[in-house]
Scaffold this motif. Structure first.
Motif, mmCIF file in Angstrom:
data_model
loop_
_atom_site.group_PDB
_atom_site.id
_atom_site.type_symbol
_atom_site.label_atom_id
_atom_site.label_comp_id
_atom_site.label_asym_id
_atom_site.label_seq_id
_atom_site.Cartn_x
_atom_site.Cartn_y
_atom_site.Cartn_z
ATOM 1 N N MET A 1 34.322 38.369 32.502
ATOM 2 C CA MET A 1 35.050 39.334 33.698
ATOM 3 C C MET A 1 33.959 40.516 32.744
ATOM 4 N N SER A 2 33.337 41.800 33.100
ATOM 5 C CA SER A 2 32.677 43.163 32.362
ATOM 6 C C SER A 2 33.550 43.634 32.763
ATOM 7 N N TRP A 3 34.179 45.071 31.982
ATOM 8 C CA TRP A 3 35.264 45.826 32.458
ATOM 9 C C TRP A 3 34.714 47.282 32.922
ATOM 10 N N ARG A 4 33.687 46.975 33.819
ATOM 11 C CA ARG A 4 33.362 47.415 34.769
ATOM 12 C C ARG A 4 33.427 46.762 35.837
ATOM 13 N N LEU A 9 37.977 46.421 40.793
ATOM 14 C CA LEU A 9 38.663 46.104 40.952
ATOM 15 C C LEU A 9 40.238 46.894 41.069
ATOM 16 N N ILE A 10 40.077 47.765 39.781
ATOM 17 C CA ILE A 10 41.361 48.009 39.359
ATOM 18 C C ILE A 10 41.457 49.129 40.693
ATOM 19 N N GLU A 11 39.877 49.742 41.202
ATOM 20 C CA GLU A 11 40.200 51.015 42.199
ATOM 21 C C GLU A 11 40.862 50.181 43.813
ATOM 22 N N ALA A 12 40.106 48.882 44.028
ATOM 23 C CA ALA A 12 40.383 48.098 45.060
ATOM 24 C C ALA A 12 41.990 48.002 44.855
ATOM 25 N N ALA A 13 42.586 47.809 44.016
ATOM 26 C CA ALA A 13 44.545 47.128 44.060
ATOM 27 C C ALA A 13 44.983 48.870 44.307
ATOM 28 N N LEU A 14 44.722 49.987 44.187
ATOM 29 C CA LEU A 14 44.839 51.000 43.327
ATOM 30 C C LEU A 14 44.876 51.557 44.892
ATOM 31 N N THR A 111 37.918 66.295 29.548
ATOM 32 C CA THR A 111 36.886 65.754 30.663
ATOM 33 C C THR A 111 36.328 64.480 30.453
ATOM 34 N N GLN A 112 36.482 63.837 30.289
ATOM 35 C CA GLN A 112 35.961 62.512 29.389
ATOM 36 C C GLN A 112 36.233 61.157 30.304
ATOM 37 N N VAL A 113 37.789 62.119 31.016
ATOM 38 C CA VAL A 113 38.361 60.988 32.515
ATOM 39 C C VAL A 113 38.135 60.979 33.266
ATOM 40 N N VAL A 114 37.408 59.354 33.224
ATOM 41 C CA VAL A 114 37.198 59.533 35.381
ATOM 42 C C VAL A 114 38.673 59.003 35.899
ATOM 43 N N VAL A 115 39.225 59.950 36.440
ATOM 44 C CA VAL A 115 39.989 59.481 37.544
ATOM 45 C C VAL A 115 39.690 58.314 38.447
ATOM 46 N N ILE A 116 40.327 57.405 38.354
ATOM 47 C CA ILE A 116 40.382 55.822 39.136
ATOM 48 C C ILE A 116 41.652 55.976 40.488
ATOM 49 N N GLY A 117 42.508 56.774 40.167
ATOM 50 C CA GLY A 117 43.989 56.451 41.799
ATOM 51 C C GLY A 117 45.133 57.062 40.737
ATOM 52 N N GLN A 118 45.866 56.124 41.601
ATOM 53 C CA GLN A 118 47.628 56.839 41.126
ATOM 54 C C GLN A 118 48.276 55.425 41.678
ATOM 55 N N LEU A 119 49.751 55.298 40.727
ATOM 56 C CA LEU A 119 50.831 54.325 41.221
ATOM 57 C C LEU A 119 51.566 55.754 42.046
ATOM 58 N N SER A 120 52.795 55.159 42.747
ATOM 59 C CA SER A 120 53.426 55.622 43.369
ATOM 60 C C SER A 120 54.740 56.457 42.762
ATOM 61 N N VAL A 204 50.681 46.201 37.475
ATOM 62 C CA VAL A 204 50.524 44.252 37.023
ATOM 63 C C VAL A 204 50.622 44.007 38.483
ATOM 64 N N ALA A 205 51.158 44.352 39.787
ATOM 65 C CA ALA A 205 51.681 43.642 40.558
ATOM 66 C C ALA A 205 50.814 43.594 41.601
ATOM 67 N N ARG A 206 50.040 44.998 41.469
ATOM 68 C CA ARG A 206 48.535 45.553 42.521
ATOM 69 C C ARG A 206 47.676 44.699 41.687
ATOM 70 N N LEU A 207 47.030 44.764 40.634
ATOM 71 C CA LEU A 207 46.312 43.923 40.380
ATOM 72 C C LEU A 207 46.194 42.416 40.322
ATOM 73 N N ARG A 208 47.711 41.550 40.432
ATOM 74 C CA ARG A 208 47.876 39.949 40.556
ATOM 75 C C ARG A 208 47.514 40.445 42.185
ATOM 76 N N ARG A 209 47.478 40.851 42.781
ATOM 77 C CA ARG A 209 47.609 41.009 44.473
ATOM 78 C C ARG A 209 46.120 41.059 44.736
ATOM 79 N N ALA A 210 45.580 41.901 44.048
ATOM 80 C CA ALA A 210 44.359 41.486 44.217
ATOM 81 C C ALA A 210 42.898 40.612 43.975
ATOM 82 N N GLY A 211 43.604 39.481 42.722
ATOM 83 C CA GLY A 211 43.874 38.341 42.048
ATOM 84 C C GLY A 211 42.842 38.675 41.024
ATOM 85 N N GLN A 212 43.838 39.335 40.475
ATOM 86 C CA GLN A 212 43.609 39.666 38.906
ATOM 87 C C GLN A 212 44.299 38.544 38.002
#
Length: 213
Positions: A1-4, A9-14, A111-120, A204-212
């Motif tokens: 699976m590509s990193w993109r 999938l990580i965005e959806a998990a977050l 300035t190079q960081v793309v924010v994709i979400g946050q945790l609790s 990790v728990a979020r990613l596993r729930r999303a199927g990773q």
């Protein structure tokens, strides 16, 4: 699976609901009940803080940089953590603080960081911090430059290693006369426990729930 595709999938998990505390690595009594509070106790005013869980692609693998805290800092000396610290009035909230601290501690260009979400957001009793972990992507290669005043060492962990159940261990420790179960990630010869283990285990728990994983 590509990193993109992994990032998608990580965005959806977050964006999904938080996993239950039973799936998180937290200090527990010998009977399994949690020892740490997730919220500040009544009457306590914590310091709002933020950390950056940064994802850096190498080929088709995402890596996460972790820091070993210097002996010169006031709290959590020698422990493994994410870049982070208190939210200053001049910061743009938790995101601004996380990016600023990562620039100061490991030399990344914010300035190079793309924010994709946050945790609790959760409470850290020893330092009285109320921490918001920000998750970001650094889409280009970069050379990490740790600040020796705050960081003893910086290393990166492949996301696949973090998702490997074999990296999770548990020991019985005694702290202040109280025996407790201490779960941790065994990474690069370090026992990654406490607040860092808590937030990484939520990731990790979020990613596993999303199927990773």
């Amino acid at each position: 699976m590509s990193w993109r595709r992994q990032i998608e999938l990580i965005e959806a998990a977050l964006a999904a609901p938080s996993p239950p505390s039973s799936e998180l690595l937290v200090l527990r009594r010998l009977d399994g009940t949690p020892l740490r509070p997730f919220q500040p106790p009544p009457g306590v005013t914590p310091r709002a803080s933020a950390g950056l869980l940064l994802l850096i692609p190498h080929a088709d693998t995402l890596h996460i940089p972790l820091t070993v805290r210097s002996s010169r800092v006031t709290t959590h000396r020698g422990e493994v953590s994410l870049p982070g610290g208190g939210i200053d009035p001049t910061d743009d909230g938790a995101v601004g603080a996380a990016l600023r601290e990562a620039q100061e501690e490991i030399g990344i260009n914010p300035t190079q960081v793309v924010v994709i979400g946050q945790l609790s957001t959760f409470y850290i009793p020893p330092s009285n911090n109320y921490l918001t972990p920000i998750v970001g992507l650094y889409p280009t290669s970069c050379e990490l430059q740790p600040d020796p005043e705050e960081v003893e060492h910086v290393f990166t962990v492949p996301l696949a290693t973090l998702l490997d159940p074999a990296t999770v261990r548990e020991e019985i420790w005694e702290r202040n006369g109280t025996p407790m179960r201490v779960p941790f990630f065994a990474l690069n010869g370090y026992k990654v426990w406490g607040a860092t283990a808590l937030l990484l285990s939520e990731f990790v728990a979020r990613l596993r729930r999303a199927g990773q994983g």
